[in-house]
Design an enzyme around this catalytic site. Structure first.
Site, PDB file in Angstrom:
ATOM      1  N   ARG A  50       1.920   6.510   1.652  1.00 52.70           N
ATOM      2  CA  ARG A  50       1.401   7.388   0.602  1.00 52.70           C
ATOM      3  C   ARG A  50       0.864   8.688   1.191  1.00 52.70           C
ATOM      4  O   ARG A  50       0.909   9.726   0.567  1.00 52.70           O
ATOM      5  CB  ARG A  50       0.312   6.672  -0.204  1.00 52.70           C
ATOM      6  CG  ARG A  50       0.869   5.658  -1.197  1.00 52.70           C
ATOM      7  CD  ARG A  50      -0.181   5.049  -2.072  1.00 52.70           C
ATOM      8  NE  ARG A  50      -1.102   4.197  -1.330  1.00 52.70           N
ATOM      9  CZ  ARG A  50      -2.096   3.522  -1.873  1.00 52.70           C
ATOM     10  NH1 ARG A  50      -2.317   3.598  -3.176  1.00 52.70           N
ATOM     11  NH2 ARG A  50      -2.881   2.757  -1.143  1.00 52.70           N
ATOM     12  N   LEU A  78       5.281   5.037  -5.300  1.00 56.22           N
ATOM     13  CA  LEU A  78       6.005   4.103  -6.153  1.00 56.22           C
ATOM     14  C   LEU A  78       6.172   4.611  -7.581  1.00 56.22           C
ATOM     15  O   LEU A  78       7.151   4.280  -8.258  1.00 56.22           O
ATOM     16  CB  LEU A  78       5.282   2.744  -6.183  1.00 56.22           C
ATOM     17  CG  LEU A  78       5.347   1.890  -4.916  1.00 56.22           C
ATOM     18  CD1 LEU A  78       4.431   0.691  -5.043  1.00 56.22           C
ATOM     19  CD2 LEU A  78       6.775   1.432  -4.646  1.00 56.22           C
ATOM     20  N   VAL A  97       8.652  -3.561   0.835  1.00 60.18           N
ATOM     21  CA  VAL A  97       7.424  -4.325   1.072  1.00 60.18           C
ATOM     22  C   VAL A  97       6.266  -3.782   0.241  1.00 60.18           C
ATOM     23  O   VAL A  97       5.361  -4.521  -0.142  1.00 60.18           O
ATOM     24  CB  VAL A  97       7.050  -4.284   2.572  1.00 60.18           C
ATOM     25  CG1 VAL A  97       5.858  -5.187   2.858  1.00 60.18           C
ATOM     26  CG2 VAL A  97       8.238  -4.703   3.434  1.00 60.18           C
ATOM     27  N   THR A  99       3.619  -2.654  -2.400  1.00 61.28           N
ATOM     28  CA  THR A  99       3.220  -3.172  -3.711  1.00 61.28           C
ATOM     29  C   THR A  99       1.852  -2.614  -4.055  1.00 61.28           C
ATOM     30  O   THR A  99       0.989  -2.463  -3.182  1.00 61.28           O
ATOM     31  CB  THR A  99       3.176  -4.715  -3.724  1.00 61.28           C
ATOM     32  OG1 THR A  99       2.982  -5.185  -5.053  1.00 61.28           O
ATOM     33  CG2 THR A  99       2.081  -5.256  -2.836  1.00 61.28           C
ATOM     34  N   TYR A 176      -1.753  -9.642 -10.080  1.00 63.75           N
ATOM     35  CA  TYR A 176      -0.891  -9.658  -8.896  1.00 63.75           C
ATOM     36  C   TYR A 176       0.273 -10.614  -9.114  1.00 63.75           C
ATOM     37  O   TYR A 176       1.429 -10.279  -8.811  1.00 63.75           O
ATOM     38  CB  TYR A 176      -1.702 -10.063  -7.667  1.00 63.75           C
ATOM     39  CG  TYR A 176      -0.883 -10.160  -6.396  1.00 63.75           C
ATOM     40  CD1 TYR A 176      -0.500  -9.007  -5.712  1.00 63.75           C
ATOM     41  CD2 TYR A 176      -0.483 -11.385  -5.884  1.00 63.75           C
ATOM     42  CE1 TYR A 176       0.262  -9.079  -4.548  1.00 63.75           C
ATOM     43  CE2 TYR A 176       0.277 -11.477  -4.725  1.00 63.75           C
ATOM     44  CZ  TYR A 176       0.639 -10.314  -4.065  1.00 63.75           C
ATOM     45  OH  TYR A 176       1.398 -10.393  -2.922  1.00 63.75           O
ATOM     46  N   LYS A 180       4.188  -9.482  -9.242  1.00 66.65           N
ATOM     47  CA  LYS A 180       5.196  -9.996  -8.321  1.00 66.65           C
ATOM     48  C   LYS A 180       6.334 -10.694  -9.066  1.00 66.65           C
ATOM     49  O   LYS A 180       7.507 -10.577  -8.703  1.00 66.65           O
ATOM     50  CB  LYS A 180       4.547 -10.955  -7.321  1.00 66.65           C
ATOM     51  CG  LYS A 180       3.883 -10.263  -6.137  1.00 66.65           C
ATOM     52  CD  LYS A 180       4.893  -9.461  -5.349  1.00 66.65           C
ATOM     53  CE  LYS A 180       4.332  -8.837  -4.096  1.00 66.65           C
ATOM     54  NZ  LYS A 180       5.328  -7.953  -3.433  1.00 66.65           N
ATOM     55  N   VAL A 207      -0.062 -15.201   4.266  1.00 64.96           N
ATOM     56  CA  VAL A 207       0.357 -14.658   5.558  1.00 64.96           C
ATOM     57  C   VAL A 207      -0.874 -14.357   6.406  1.00 64.96           C
ATOM     58  O   VAL A 207      -1.805 -13.688   5.954  1.00 64.96           O
ATOM     59  CB  VAL A 207       1.178 -13.364   5.367  1.00 64.96           C
ATOM     60  CG1 VAL A 207       1.643 -12.825   6.716  1.00 64.96           C
ATOM     61  CG2 VAL A 207       2.372 -13.611   4.446  1.00 64.96           C
ATOM     62  N   SER A 219      -5.495 -11.454   3.182  1.00 59.82           N
ATOM     63  CA  SER A 219      -5.040 -12.831   3.390  1.00 59.82           C
ATOM     64  C   SER A 219      -5.701 -13.480   4.608  1.00 59.82           C
ATOM     65  O   SER A 219      -6.005 -14.681   4.591  1.00 59.82           O
ATOM     66  CB  SER A 219      -3.522 -12.872   3.530  1.00 59.82           C
ATOM     67  OG  SER A 219      -3.088 -12.016   4.569  1.00 59.82           O
TER      68      SER A 219
END
Length: 350
Positions: A50, A78, A97, A99, A176, A180, A207, A219
């Site tokens: 970005r 995006l 990838v 999001t 989310y 997805k 992950v 995560s």
């Protein structure tokens, strides 16, 4: 604990240099590690960000081995159709990838869900215009494969999250999951309507492991909430357990994730959807493993020792990916070791 590719590449290192791949969201957790993996294996990489001019945030990408010769950074948004054209021009494949993750947004329905779907379509339209792109690998999540039918005990590629059910849940995590689900469906449908552009999706669990980013990914925070004691993050870990497997959580090392992305990009017969899940363990087993390897840390989370939280014990089938020939490299213990050592390096556990 870096690992080389666990596949037999279709190209030699010298031939790889002629392959150009674009990674959207190249400054994120998975995106930046994927950039690193591609560079290590000789590919030329276009990474979208970005704000590529923010050197304090993106300098770690430019310091990667091979970056000076084979990495180019591009600005892309995006929400802006056409903004990915320059980055994707001349590429042979694209890893989508990126999001939206605006969990603090006042309008998450618009800023997360709509942006994810429209952003995916914007990237795919740029791929179609480029003409050189032969395949797109879309990064999805098990949040898009939640079986609300309690009698369904195996999660595989046929499982999709029910939007009617997920929309009744009152937390930001549902946005989310909705994003997805809709974005992955839109990507696969685009591929069906444009057969010259092969679209493959990879469905990921939690992950963890180390990271190239300067801040710790959500995560990893979630996995190590057992010792940091953060109640909100531990609550997210419980939600991941209850929503997917009922009595356990599925973890995968970020390097295995990146290896699987490249494997699916390069495998000539890869098509459709692939679940990529390396390990499953219960939360008490996870706590025991952490205590055994790192006795200096106390398990602060209040463990639920009950056998099954959601009334059923499920398994995740990654057979489709394994049958294609993919091999996982990292165990649960290695995922935890790399996660803890990454947090130690950042001073989070001191």
């Amino acid at each position: 604990m870096a690992a080389k590719m666990n596949i037999d590449p279709l190209f030699t290192q010298q031939e790889n240099r002629r392959q150009v791949y674009c990674v959207t969201g190249g400054g994120g957790y998975i995106g930046s590690w994927l950039v690193k993996t591609l560079l290590e294996n000789g590919y030329t990489v276009h990474a979208t960000l970005r704000d590529p001019g923010n050197t304090s945030k993106n300098s770690f990408l430019l310091s990667l081995p091979g970056a000076q010769e084979r990495l180019r950074l591009f600005k892309a948004d995006l929400c802006e159709e056409g903004s990915f054209d320059s980055a994707i021009h001349g590429c042979h494949g694209v890893f989508h990838v990126a999001t939206p993750m605006e969990f603090g947004s006042k309008d998450p329905e618009n800023e997360i869900v709509n942006a994810a779907v429209q952003g995916t379509l914007n990237v795919l339209k740029s791929c179609k215009r480029a003409e050189s792109v032969r395949r797109v690998v879309f990064t999805s999540s098990l949040s898009a494969a939640i079986p609300f039918d309690k009698s369904l005990l195996v999660i595989d590629e046929s499982c999709w999250t029910s939007l009617d059910v997920i929309r009744k849940i009152n937390n930001h995590g549902r946005f989310y999951a909705e994003a997805k689900t809709l974005a992955e469906k839109a990507a696969l449908q685009f591929g069906k309507e444009n057969p010259s552009l092969a679209v493959v999706s990879i469905v990921l669990p939690i992950v963890a492991g180390t990271s190239r980013t300067s801040t710790a990914p959500f995560s990893i925070h979630m996995v190590l909430s057992l010792i940091t004691g953060n109640p909100q993050l531990y609550g997210s870990l419980l939600q991941a357990r209850d929503g997917f497997l009922g009595d356990s959580v599925s973890l995968i090392h970020v390097q295995d994730v990146c290896n699987a992305h490249v494997f699916l990009m390069e495998h000539p017969t890869a098509e459709g959807r692939y679940i990529c899940c390396g390990n499953a363990t219960t939360i008490p087993e996870l706590a025991h493993l952490i205590s055994e390897h790192y006795p200096q840390y106390t398990i602060k989370a209040k463990l639920d020792e009950s056998v099954v939280a959601a009334g059923c014990a499920r398994t995740i089938s990654a057979k489709k990916l394994s049958d294609l020939g993919f091999i996982y490299k990292y165990s649960v213990a290695q995922v935890i070791d790399d996660s803890v050592q990454f947090f130690q390096k950042l001073g989070i556990l001191n």
